[in-house]
Design an enzyme around this catalytic site. Structure first.
Site, PDB file in Angstrom:
ATOM      1  N   GLY A   1      14.268   1.224  24.882  1.00 29.26           N
ATOM      2  CA  GLY A   1      14.731   0.014  23.266  1.00 29.26           C
ATOM      3  C   GLY A   1      15.256   0.095  22.623  1.00 29.26           C
ATOM      4  O   GLY A   1      16.375   2.428  22.995  1.00 29.26           O
TER       5      GLY A   1
ATOM      6  N   GLY B   1       9.326  -2.343   0.541  1.00 26.36           N
ATOM      7  CA  GLY B   1      10.635  -2.539   1.087  1.00 26.36           C
ATOM      8  C   GLY B   1       9.827  -2.492   2.934  1.00 26.36           C
ATOM      9  O   GLY B   1      10.888  -2.248   3.934  1.00 26.36           O
TER      10      GLY B   1
ATOM     11  N   GLY C   1      10.813   5.903  26.389  1.00 21.40           N
ATOM     12  CA  GLY C   1      11.964   3.965  25.715  1.00 21.40           C
ATOM     13  C   GLY C   1      12.690   4.045  25.690  1.00 21.40           C
ATOM     14  O   GLY C   1      13.515   4.994  25.124  1.00 21.40           O
TER      15      GLY C   1
ATOM     16  N   ARG D   1       0.748  -1.095  -0.238  1.00 24.40           N
ATOM     17  CA  ARG D   1      -0.047  -0.062   0.240  1.00 24.40           C
ATOM     18  C   ARG D   1       0.825   1.466   0.491  1.00 24.40           C
ATOM     19  O   ARG D   1       0.090   2.431  -0.667  1.00 24.40           O
ATOM     20  CB  ARG D   1      -0.604  -0.419   0.775  1.00 24.40           C
TER      21      ARG D   1
ATOM     22  N   HIS E   1      44.252 -12.964  14.497  1.00 22.99           N
ATOM     23  CA  HIS E   1      44.777 -12.224  15.442  1.00 22.99           C
ATOM     24  C   HIS E   1      45.768 -10.701  14.416  1.00 22.99           C
ATOM     25  O   HIS E   1      46.509 -10.583  13.348  1.00 22.99           O
ATOM     26  CB  HIS E   1      45.857 -12.488  15.537  1.00 22.99           C
TER      27      HIS E   1
END
Length: 468
Positions: free
Chosen positions: A187, A39, A185, A35, A447
């Site tokens: 998060g 993506g 918030g 709509r 390494h």
């Protein structure tokens, strides 16, 4: 009448478009209904463009540390509009890329809003076309990949208005660069936006209802993250209940209660990051008798719903609300529809937060393991004693691993530091492959790399650590 398609996917986010591609690869005739933008939220208004913003912030912030590398520069500044436009350009490029993939895989893209009606073998999909009119689609199977949107709390005035109260869309393409922000918030979304705006010099205060930031993360990582963010100038109000958000022409006022005491925070802008709401309303699910679970579609281990021929994946089907989880479910569901034998959909899913420093985790936290009364072995390794981290000046953070003491299985891994979101996949693979401590101890890590800290943390859990 024969079905027009083998599969109709509703929603073209990272779950929907990936599912459509996999189904097409397996020989199914597929249509995808979108709509808005190919993506979905992730590519256009979420995962990817936010990382573009964060990279700009990281680059600008690094200029203040040039002296540590024997470098100097003067007159550092930023063009806020150009930063936003770069982010939007990245989103546009990826949106066009999805369009190319749809054509390549012969997937019909139908632009419009879908609604489900009862059908014989599966629900009928009726699309109100963007171009006008409607189209009814018959398919053997239908997949809901409709995602979610930012949660609003209008009862306390926390509802995005595009002016002084922002959700992720407004925060990603704002009309102006604010001097101060209150983020509600802590998060991933709240912390990432807080990190970005702080990097550009904005005064940032993060409000969190519980007693620590990033509450889904391991407690040790949460505490370390807060210390790192505070060093960068971010402020936190923890255990804070937001009671009211009000606004005027100059800014916002956020009323909070902390320990029974009232306090008012003032800023130019408030960013709401209090969670998401599944996009399941208005598409006919009630009429189908679809079973829901706390606002999300209830599915089985193959992403099937209780309605014949109807599958659901991604954010609309519940936690974790992550793009890679949606893609994984989409592939699994497409393969199940095509009759392709595939393992159970449940696999370890890593969580990533792209702030400075980054946070990444997979599996159980130490607190969860203790609550389950599991006997565990825990190892840690600090980046400040890792050679590559010292050489690059990225010594903030650590790696923490959790093993089951009885079986030696790796059951949890938690990281904070530079680019740990790129490192966590090593532990995801280990858990998926049911690796034990012996397997991880026997791996030869190149390494110098920061990934050597992953090896040392595993060694530390069994008293074999070398470099501390």
């Amino acid at each position: 009448m024969a079905a027009e398609f083998d599969l109709v996917v509703i929603g073209s986010g990272p779950g929907g478009y990936v599912a459509a591609i996999r189904a097409s690869q397996l020989g199914l005739k597929v249509a995808i209904v979108e709509r808005e933008n190919l993506g979905g939220i992730c590519l256009n208004w979420g995962c990817i463009p936010t990382k573009a913003l964060l990279k700009s912030g990281e680059k600008f912030e690094s200029l203040s540390h040039l002296k540590e590398y024997g470098l100097s520069a003067s007159g550092a500044s930023f063009d806020f509009d150009a930063i936003i436009q770069r982010s939007r350009g990245v989103a546009k490029q990826l949106n066009q890329g999805v369009g190319f993939l749809m054509k390549k895989n012969k997937i019909e893209v139908i632009e419009g809003s879908a609604k489900l009606e009862k059908g014989a073998a599966s629900p009928k999909v009726v699309v109100a076309l963007k171009a006008g009119g409607s189209r009814a689609l018959e398919a053997k199977s239908v997949m809901l990949a409709v995602g979610a949107r930012a949660r609003a709390l209008p009862q306390i005035g926390l509802e995005a208005d595009g002016d002084r109260i922002w959700a992720y869309r407004e925060a990603m393409a704002p009309k102006f660069m604010p001097k101060s922000i209150v983020v509600i918030g802590s998060g991933a979304i709240g912390i990432e936006f807080g990190s970005f705006y702080r990097a550009l010099g904005c005064d940032v205060t993060v409000v969190e209802a519980v007693d620590r930031i990033m509450p889904v993360e391991d407690e040790e990582v949460s505490k370390a993250a807060q210390k790192s963010f505070e060093k960068r100038g971010m402020k936190f109000k923890l255990g804070a209940k937001v009671t009211k958000v009000s606004k005027d022409a100059k800014g916002v006022k956020v009323a909070v209660e902390i320990g029974g005491k009232a306090e008012t925070l003032e800023a130019e802008v408030c960013i709401s990051a209090v969670g998401i709401t599944a996009n399941t309303d208005g598409i006919g699910l009630e009429e189908l008798g679809l079973e829901m679970d706390r606002g999300h579609v209830k599915i089985d281990s193959h992403c099937q719903t209780n309605v014949k021929g109807l599958y659901a994946i991604g954010d609309c089907a519940g936690a974790p609300w992550l793009a890679h989880k949606a893609s994984h479910e989409g592939i699994h569901a497409a393969e199940h529809i095509a009759g392709y034998k595939t393992p159970n959909v449940h696999s370890p899913i890593a969580g990533c937060t792209y702030a400075q420093p980054q946070v990444a985790s997979v599996g159980v936290t130490e607190q969860a393991a203790r609550a389950e009364k599991r006997e565990v072995k825990i190892g840690r390794f600090l980046f400040r004693v890792n050679g590559k981290a010292i050489a690059s000046g990225d010594t903030d953070g650590f790696v923490k691993v959790i093993f089951d003491a009885k079986t030696g299985a790796l059951i949890g891994a938690h990281m904070i530091g530079h680019e740990v979101t790129e490192m966590i996949q090593g532990y995801v693979t280990a858990i998926t492959m049911e690796a034990t401590e012996e397997d991880i101890h026997g791996i030869v890590y190149p390494h110098p790399t920061m990934s050597e800290a992953m090896h040392e943390a595993a060694l530390d859990a069994y008293g074999r650590v070398i470099h501390i």
